[in-house]
Motif scaffolding. Sequence first.
Motif, PDB file in Angstrom:
ATOM      1  N   PHE A  78       0.826  -1.190   0.000  1.00  0.00           N
ATOM      2  CA  PHE A  78       0.000   0.000   0.000  1.00  0.00           C
ATOM      3  C   PHE A  78       0.860   1.240   0.000  1.00  0.00           C
ATOM      4  CE2 PHE A  78       0.152  -1.718   4.295  1.00  0.00           C
ATOM      5  CZ  PHE A  78       0.602  -0.649   5.048  1.00  0.00           C
ATOM      6  N   SER A  79       0.256   2.338  -0.387  1.00  0.00           N
ATOM      7  CA  SER A  79       0.964   3.604  -0.576  1.00  0.00           C
ATOM      8  C   SER A  79       1.124   4.355   0.744  1.00  0.00           C
ATOM      9  CB  SER A  79       0.171   4.476  -1.550  1.00  0.00           C
ATOM     10  OG  SER A  79      -1.068   4.835  -0.950  1.00  0.00           O
ATOM     11  N   PHE A  80       1.941   5.387   0.703  1.00  0.00           N
ATOM     12  CA  PHE A  80       2.065   6.275   1.861  1.00  0.00           C
ATOM     13  C   PHE A  80       0.717   6.915   2.179  1.00  0.00           C
ATOM     14  CE2 PHE A  80       6.850   7.245   1.173  1.00  0.00           C
ATOM     15  CZ  PHE A  80       7.179   6.112   1.894  1.00  0.00           C
ATOM     16  N   ARG A  81      -0.049   7.201   1.149  1.00  0.00           N
ATOM     17  CA  ARG A  81      -1.378   7.793   1.359  1.00  0.00           C
ATOM     18  C   ARG A  81      -2.256   6.846   2.192  1.00  0.00           C
ATOM     19  NH1 ARG A  81      -4.407  11.645  -2.078  1.00  0.00           N
ATOM     20  NH2 ARG A  81      -2.408  11.689  -3.099  1.00  0.00           N
ATOM     21  N   THR A  82      -2.223   5.561   1.857  1.00  0.00           N
ATOM     22  CA  THR A  82      -2.999   4.580   2.616  1.00  0.00           C
ATOM     23  C   THR A  82      -2.449   4.434   4.031  1.00  0.00           C
ATOM     24  OG1 THR A  82      -3.587   3.397   0.602  1.00  0.00           O
ATOM     25  CG2 THR A  82      -3.799   2.187   2.674  1.00  0.00           C
ATOM     26  N   ALA A  83      -1.134   4.452   4.174  1.00  0.00           N
ATOM     27  CA  ALA A  83      -0.531   4.384   5.503  1.00  0.00           C
ATOM     28  C   ALA A  83      -0.955   5.588   6.344  1.00  0.00           C
ATOM     29  CB  ALA A  83       0.989   4.316   5.400  1.00  0.00           C
ATOM     30  N   ALA A  84      -1.050   6.749   5.719  1.00  0.00           N
ATOM     31  CA  ALA A  84      -1.498   7.950   6.427  1.00  0.00           C
ATOM     32  C   ALA A  84      -2.961   7.822   6.831  1.00  0.00           C
ATOM     33  CB  ALA A  84      -1.280   9.187   5.565  1.00  0.00           C
ATOM     34  N   LYS A  85      -3.806   7.249   5.965  1.00  0.00           N
ATOM     35  CA  LYS A  85      -5.212   7.014   6.307  1.00  0.00           C
ATOM     36  C   LYS A  85      -5.323   6.040   7.477  1.00  0.00           C
ATOM     37  CE  LYS A  85      -8.357   6.153   3.206  1.00  0.00           C
ATOM     38  NZ  LYS A  85      -9.062   5.668   2.004  1.00  0.00           N
ATOM     39  N   LEU A  86      -4.479   5.031   7.451  1.00  0.00           N
ATOM     40  CA  LEU A  86      -4.449   4.051   8.530  1.00  0.00           C
ATOM     41  C   LEU A  86      -4.061   4.723   9.844  1.00  0.00           C
ATOM     42  CD1 LEU A  86      -4.543   1.053   9.389  1.00  0.00           C
ATOM     43  CD2 LEU A  86      -2.208   0.855   8.575  1.00  0.00           C
ATOM     44  N   ALA A  87      -3.036   5.538   9.795  1.00  0.00           N
ATOM     45  CA  ALA A  87      -2.606   6.261  10.996  1.00  0.00           C
ATOM     46  C   ALA A  87      -3.707   7.172  11.509  1.00  0.00           C
ATOM     47  CB  ALA A  87      -1.338   7.065  10.691  1.00  0.00           C
ATOM     48  N   ARG A  88      -4.344   7.887  10.614  1.00  0.00           N
ATOM     49  CA  ARG A  88      -5.424   8.794  11.013  1.00  0.00           C
ATOM     50  C   ARG A  88      -6.566   8.015  11.675  1.00  0.00           C
ATOM     51  NH1 ARG A  88      -5.224  11.795   6.892  1.00  0.00           N
ATOM     52  NH2 ARG A  88      -6.474  10.500   5.526  1.00  0.00           N
ATOM     53  N   ALA A  89      -6.919   6.870  11.094  1.00  0.00           N
ATOM     54  CA  ALA A  89      -7.999   6.042  11.638  1.00  0.00           C
ATOM     55  C   ALA A  89      -7.659   5.522  13.031  1.00  0.00           C
ATOM     56  CB  ALA A  89      -8.278   4.870  10.701  1.00  0.00           C
ATOM     57  N   LEU A  90      -6.362   5.352  13.291  1.00  0.00           N
ATOM     58  CA  LEU A  90      -5.911   4.855  14.590  1.00  0.00           C
ATOM     59  C   LEU A  90      -5.438   5.980  15.513  1.00  0.00           C
ATOM     60  CD1 LEU A  90      -4.001   1.684  13.376  1.00  0.00           C
ATOM     61  CD2 LEU A  90      -6.226   1.784  14.517  1.00  0.00           C
ATOM     62  N   GLU A  91      -5.699   7.214  15.097  1.00  0.00           N
ATOM     63  CA  GLU A  91      -5.309   8.396  15.878  1.00  0.00           C
ATOM     64  C   GLU A  91      -3.812   8.372  16.195  1.00  0.00           C
ATOM     65  OE1 GLU A  91      -8.018   8.434  19.210  1.00  0.00           O
ATOM     66  OE2 GLU A  91      -9.770   8.508  17.882  1.00  0.00           O
ATOM     67  N   MET A  92      -3.047   8.146  15.130  1.00  0.00           N
ATOM     68  CA  MET A  92      -1.588   8.106  15.220  1.00  0.00           C
ATOM     69  C   MET A  92      -1.009   9.032  14.152  1.00  0.00           C
ATOM     70  SD  MET A  92      -1.024   3.985  15.577  1.00  0.00           S
ATOM     71  CE  MET A  92       0.637   4.037  16.255  1.00  0.00           C
ATOM     72  N   ASP A  93       0.285   9.273  14.225  1.00  0.00           N
ATOM     73  CA  ASP A  93       1.003  10.019  13.200  1.00  0.00           C
ATOM     74  C   ASP A  93       1.803   9.040  12.355  1.00  0.00           C
ATOM     75  OD1 ASP A  93       0.202  12.606  14.045  1.00  0.00           O
ATOM     76  OD2 ASP A  93       1.679  12.523  15.649  1.00  0.00           O
ATOM     77  N   PHE A  94       1.961   9.365  11.080  1.00  0.00           N
ATOM     78  CA  PHE A  94       2.768   8.559  10.173  1.00  0.00           C
ATOM     79  C   PHE A  94       3.827   9.455   9.554  1.00  0.00           C
ATOM     80  CE2 PHE A  94       3.481   7.058   5.756  1.00  0.00           C
ATOM     81  CZ  PHE A  94       4.138   5.883   6.069  1.00  0.00           C
ATOM     82  N   PHE A  95       5.084   9.108   9.776  1.00  0.00           N
ATOM     83  CA  PHE A  95       6.203   9.885   9.241  1.00  0.00           C
ATOM     84  C   PHE A  95       7.158   8.959   8.498  1.00  0.00           C
ATOM     85  CE2 PHE A  95       4.956  12.290  13.037  1.00  0.00           C
ATOM     86  CZ  PHE A  95       4.704  13.516  12.477  1.00  0.00           C
ATOM     87  N   PRO A  96       7.021   8.818   7.176  1.00  0.00           N
ATOM     88  CA  PRO A  96       8.027   8.049   6.446  1.00  0.00           C
ATOM     89  C   PRO A  96       9.351   8.804   6.514  1.00  0.00           C
ATOM     90  CG  PRO A  96       6.474   9.048   4.937  1.00  0.00           C
ATOM     91  CD  PRO A  96       6.003   9.365   6.317  1.00  0.00           C
ATOM     92  N   GLU A  97      10.413   8.093   6.632  1.00  0.00           N
ATOM     93  CA  GLU A  97      11.693   8.762   6.847  1.00  0.00           C
ATOM     94  C   GLU A  97      12.829   7.961   6.239  1.00  0.00           C
ATOM     95  OE1 GLU A  97      14.369   9.124  10.893  1.00  0.00           O
ATOM     96  OE2 GLU A  97      12.229   9.296  11.053  1.00  0.00           O
ATOM     97  N   LEU A  98      13.768   8.645   5.676  1.00  0.00           N
ATOM     98  CA  LEU A  98      15.004   8.035   5.207  1.00  0.00           C
ATOM     99  C   LEU A  98      16.139   8.561   6.068  1.00  0.00           C
ATOM    100  CD1 LEU A  98      14.574   8.479   1.355  1.00  0.00           C
ATOM    101  CD2 LEU A  98      14.308   6.372   2.667  1.00  0.00           C
ATOM    102  N   ARG A  99      17.035   7.682   6.427  1.00  0.00           N
ATOM    103  CA  ARG A  99      18.186   8.092   7.265  1.00  0.00           C
ATOM    104  C   ARG A  99      19.477   7.623   6.610  1.00  0.00           C
ATOM    105  NH1 ARG A  99      16.341   5.605  13.032  1.00  0.00           N
ATOM    106  NH2 ARG A  99      14.211   6.301  12.933  1.00  0.00           N
ATOM    107  N   GLU A 100      20.518   8.389   6.794  1.00  0.00           N
ATOM    108  CA  GLU A 100      21.831   7.938   6.347  1.00  0.00           C
ATOM    109  C   GLU A 100      22.305   6.816   7.259  1.00  0.00           C
ATOM    110  OE1 GLU A 100      24.866  10.793   5.494  1.00  0.00           O
ATOM    111  OE2 GLU A 100      23.365  12.336   5.122  1.00  0.00           O
ATOM    112  N   ARG A 101      23.043   5.906   6.702  1.00  0.00           N
ATOM    113  CA  ARG A 101      23.587   4.802   7.517  1.00  0.00           C
ATOM    114  C   ARG A 101      24.764   5.268   8.306  1.00  0.00           C
ATOM    115  NH1 ARG A 101      23.745   0.362   2.876  1.00  0.00           N
ATOM    116  NH2 ARG A 101      21.625   0.636   2.224  1.00  0.00           N
TER     117      ARG A 101
END
Length: 73
Positions: free
Chosen positions: A50-73
Amino acid sequence: MRSVDHIGSVFLRRILLRMKRMGINQTELARRMKVSKPYITKVLRQDVNFSFRTAAKLARALEMDFFPELRER
């Protein structure tokens, strides 16, 4: 580097724990997200990508925040 499967498992555990804490079942989660219950079943079985958009909808439905993130190793 963490495997995609591990990341998916951690994400799923957080979803399930939050559902339990909120007393939300799959039917209620589907209603809150405005998707079908079979789709939620696929998400929880990790049978669908599923997409980030769907993950954000999931987070919203669960009253959570969704922050996709990339980090340097």
